[in-house]
Structures are given as structure tokens and as C-alpha cells.
Design an enzyme around this catalytic site. Structure first.
Site, PDB file in Angstrom:
ATOM      1  N   ASP A   1       0.775  -1.396  -0.054  1.00 42.78           N
ATOM      2  CA  ASP A   1       0.093  -0.285   0.092  1.00 42.78           C
ATOM      3  C   ASP A   1       0.636   1.419  -0.153  1.00 42.78           C
ATOM      4  O   ASP A   1       0.420   2.271   0.553  1.00 42.78           O
ATOM      5  CB  ASP A   1      -0.968  -0.060   1.208  1.00 42.78           C
ATOM      6  CG  ASP A   1      -2.110  -1.156   1.196  1.00 42.78           C
ATOM      7  OD1 ASP A   1      -1.819  -1.982   0.125  1.00 42.78           O
ATOM      8  OD2 ASP A   1      -2.860  -1.156   1.960  1.00 42.78           O
TER       9      ASP A   1
ATOM     10  N   LYS B   1      -6.762  -4.933  -3.100  1.00 42.14           N
ATOM     11  CA  LYS B   1      -7.723  -5.699  -2.029  1.00 42.14           C
ATOM     12  C   LYS B   1      -8.734  -4.722  -1.395  1.00 42.14           C
ATOM     13  O   LYS B   1      -8.521  -3.422  -1.873  1.00 42.14           O
ATOM     14  CB  LYS B   1      -6.549  -6.065  -0.838  1.00 42.14           C
ATOM     15  CG  LYS B   1      -5.882  -4.941  -0.255  1.00 42.14           C
ATOM     16  CD  LYS B   1      -4.932  -5.145   0.880  1.00 42.14           C
ATOM     17  CE  LYS B   1      -4.089  -3.947   1.087  1.00 42.14           C
ATOM     18  NZ  LYS B   1      -4.892  -3.053   1.920  1.00 42.14           N
TER      19      LYS B   1
ATOM     20  N   CYS C   1      -2.298  -2.518   7.611  1.00 45.42           N
ATOM     21  CA  CYS C   1      -2.133  -3.466   6.393  1.00 45.42           C
ATOM     22  C   CYS C   1      -0.866  -4.285   6.439  1.00 45.42           C
ATOM     23  O   CYS C   1      -0.710  -5.360   6.108  1.00 45.42           O
ATOM     24  CB  CYS C   1      -2.308  -2.717   5.119  1.00 45.42           C
ATOM     25  SG  CYS C   1      -4.173  -2.442   4.831  1.00 45.42           S
TER      26      CYS C   1
HETATM   27  C1  VGL Z   1      -4.657   0.931   5.641  1.00 47.74           C
HETATM   28  C2  VGL Z   1      -6.025   2.114   7.020  1.00 47.74           C
HETATM   29  C3  VGL Z   1      -7.071   1.995   6.140  1.00 47.74           C
HETATM   30  C4  VGL Z   1      -3.335   0.303   5.190  1.00 47.74           C
HETATM   31  C5  VGL Z   1      -5.837   0.795   4.751  1.00 47.74           C
HETATM   32  O1  VGL Z   1      -3.094   0.333   4.204  1.00 47.74           O
HETATM   33  O2  VGL Z   1      -2.567   0.151   6.239  1.00 47.74           O
HETATM   34  N1  VGL Z   1      -5.083   1.732   6.678  1.00 47.74           N
HETATM   35  N2  VGL Z   1      -7.007   1.212   5.018  1.00 47.74           N
END
Ligand code: VGL
Ligand code: ZN
Length: 194
Positions: free
Chosen positions: A15, A101, A140
Site C-alpha cells: 500500500d 484488495k 495493512c
Molecule cells: C490501511 C487504514 C485504512 C493500510 C488501509 O493500508 O494500512 N490503513 N486502510
């Protein structure tokens, strides 16, 4: 702890998307600090022709994790928007494998393995040792590392290539402690023998 890059090693970058970087909708404090170390890991894996995966948080506009639906987060990483794009400062190879995802409107998932083909692809390639870094440590990255361990991969946490949100102070430290307790091996670039 010294660890070697075997022929069964893969790099998983979690991410590293514009919305999680400074100026983004859900900016991780100092999130951009992961880019330079990740580029070094990318270089090492590319040189050895080892597979590189990059996951993306990939939400529909009405995702359940957004505040307007009672979730904890501001809208972020909406499919096909600039915020959902992986940072162009990351020197990803052309053959990077992108794993999207958390695309179902009514379900959140933090792990790169949940409802994706990541496990299947890694097994198809014969990968056993996963090196995992990216954003965010306490969400994540943590969920992906714990699933990786659960699935039986040797799981290496890249301590110098992760940053956390820390909604509560200490969340990232606790996440790191939990990952190590469950069996993750924490390393930095200088531990890598290649
Ligand atoms: C994430 C908060 C909300 C992440 C994703 O990638 O860690 N954190 N959505
Ligand atoms: Zn999200």
C-alpha cells in the site's frame, strides 16, 4: 539477524499509495520515509530476478470503512483515483505484480492475502520466503505479515521500510512486537546477504 535472499524469496510492498503519503487523504506520518529503503530492496530483488508484488488498498466510493458509513477512516484509496495510485517515486519494475484488495463495498480487509490471488501466485512461483514492507505498520503491514505466517511462509519484516498510523501512541511498536512474537523475523537492509 543475517538473512539471505534465496531463489524462493519474494518482495511484498504493501500500500505505498498517494493517499497514504504526505498530502494524501489518509497520510501516514513520515510515510514517504519508506520509499528510499524500499527502492533499495527493489533494486536487490530486481537484480536477482526475484518476484516483486505491490498491494493496493482499492476501495469503492461507498466503502464500509469510510466515516460516512460509520467506519473509522476518511475516504481514501478510491479505485482509479490519483490517491489510489502507487507512488511514482517507487522504482517498480515493469513486471511488478499488482494485488488489489478491500474492493468489496461492505467488507474491509487489511491483509494483502484476504480475497486475493496473492497466496496462489506465490505458491505457483514456488516462493517460500516473503520480505514485507510498506504502509501502514499497524494496519495493512501487520495483517499481511500475520496472514503470511499463518499460511506458512517464512516471513521477514523490513523494519527500515515500514511506517505506522499510530492512532493511539504505541500502536506501531505493539504491532511490531506482535508480528515478531508470532514468528516474523525483523531485519534491516544491512542484515540482507545477497
Ligand atoms: C490501511 C487504514 C485504512 C493500510 C488501509 O493500508 O494500512 N490503513 N486502510
Ligand atoms: Zn483502506
Amino acid at each position: 539477524m543475517k538473512i539471505s535472499l534465496t531463489e524462493k524469496s519474494a518482495l511484498i510492498i504493501v500500500d505505498v499509495q498517494n493517499d497514504f503519503l504526505p498530502g494524501g487523504a489518509l497520510a501516514v506520518p513520515n510515510g514517504d520515509a519508506v520509499i528510499e529503503p524500499l527502492n533499495k530492496y527493489i533494486e536487490l530483488f530486481s537484480r536477482k530476478k526475484l518476484p516483486i508484488f505491490a498491494t493496493r488498498d482499492w476501495h469503492p466510493e461507498n466503502h464500509v470503512s469510510f466515516r460516512e458509513r460509520g467506519g473509522p477512516w476518511p475516504p481514501h484509496c478510491i479505485q482509479n483515483t490519483h490517491g489510489a495510485m502507487i507512488s511514482d517515486k517507487l522504482n517498480l519494475p515493469l513486471d511488478v505484480k499488482i494485488i488489489d484488495k478491500a474492493f468489496s463495498p461492505d467488507r474491509d480487509s487489511y491483509s494483502g492475502f484476504q480475497e486475493t490471488v496473492l497466496d496462489l501466485e506465490l505458491r505457483r512461483l514456488g516462493m517460500r520466503r516473503l520480505f514485507i514492507g510498506g504502509l501502514a505498520t499497524d494496519y495493512c503491514v501487520k495483517a499481511t505479515v500475520l496472514d503470511s505466517l499463518e499460511l506458512g511462509f517464512e516471513t521477514i519484516l523490513l523494519l527500515d521500510a515500514i511506517k505506522g498510523v499510530d492512532v493511539n501512541p504505541g500502536d506501531s511498536e505493539n504491532a511490531i512486537r506482535t508480528m515478531i512474537l508470532k514468528g516474523a523475523i525483523a531485519i534491516t537492509l544491512e542484515d540482507l546477504i545477497s
